[in-house]
Design a protein around this motif. Sequence first.
Motif, PDB file in Angstrom:
ATOM      1  N   GLY A  50       0.822  -1.203   0.000  1.00 18.32           N
ATOM      2  CA  GLY A  50       0.000   0.000   0.000  1.00 18.32           C
ATOM      3  C   GLY A  50       0.859   1.256   0.000  1.00 18.32           C
ATOM      4  N   GLY A  51       0.285   2.354  -0.451  1.00 20.53           N
ATOM      5  CA  GLY A  51       0.936   3.648  -0.363  1.00 20.53           C
ATOM      6  C   GLY A  51       1.987   3.932  -1.421  1.00 20.53           C
ATOM      7  N   ASN A  80      -5.873   8.744  -5.769  1.00 21.45           N
ATOM      8  CA  ASN A  80      -6.290   9.675  -4.725  1.00 21.45           C
ATOM      9  C   ASN A  80      -6.893  10.913  -5.383  1.00 21.45           C
ATOM     10  N   SER A  94      -9.295   2.892  -4.082  1.00 19.48           N
ATOM     11  CA  SER A  94      -8.434   3.862  -3.412  1.00 19.48           C
ATOM     12  C   SER A  94      -8.418   3.554  -1.921  1.00 19.48           C
ATOM     13  N   GLY A  95      -7.316   3.002  -1.457  1.00 16.19           N
ATOM     14  CA  GLY A  95      -7.174   2.697  -0.035  1.00 16.19           C
ATOM     15  C   GLY A  95      -6.561   3.867   0.699  1.00 16.19           C
ATOM     16  N   SER A  96      -5.263   4.022   0.559  1.00 15.10           N
ATOM     17  CA  SER A  96      -4.558   5.120   1.227  1.00 15.10           C
ATOM     18  C   SER A  96      -5.113   6.470   0.803  1.00 15.10           C
ATOM     19  N   LYS A 145      -6.159   8.087   4.195  1.00 17.11           N
ATOM     20  CA  LYS A 145      -5.118   9.013   4.637  1.00 17.11           C
ATOM     21  C   LYS A 145      -5.304  10.404   4.035  1.00 17.11           C
ATOM     22  N   SER A 187     -11.981  11.087   4.876  1.00 18.64           N
ATOM     23  CA  SER A 187     -12.398  10.064   3.923  1.00 18.64           C
ATOM     24  C   SER A 187     -13.677  10.431   3.164  1.00 18.64           C
TER      25      SER A 187
END
Length: 131
Positions: free
Chosen positions: A48-49, A79, A96-98, A102, A107
């Motif tokens: 991730g990231g 993002n 889209s996780g991070s 983040k 969010s």
Amino acid sequence: ACRTVRAAGMRCGVALRPRTPPSAALHACIDERLVDMVLVMTVEPGFGGQAFMADQMDKVRAVRARHPHVDVQVDGGVNVDTIEQCARAGANVIVSGSGVFKAAGGSRAAIAALRAAVDDALRDAAAAAAA
């Protein structure tokens, strides 16, 4: 494999890593309506990231242009700063996780921005197709 998935009554998706080009076999499977979604990885899978790989948008554009009926998903480094590139290239399914969890603005704001970018791109593409 796609025929087996279809025979079991399920939808089928295919993932493309950054170094994997769309193949003739993939296009044939999509043409035969055996594939419902193509996932274009915009980072190397597994961590991730990672930084978004903008060069993968050429792959998104190529799949979208040849197969307007298939869902095109992007995953990796997506993002609020990269979503417009994805949406304008033709991605209509976003992971889209991070980029969500983040996000500086929270969010909910990130999800709203991601949705708006995809909605705007889809609307613009539909208008262009109708013109």
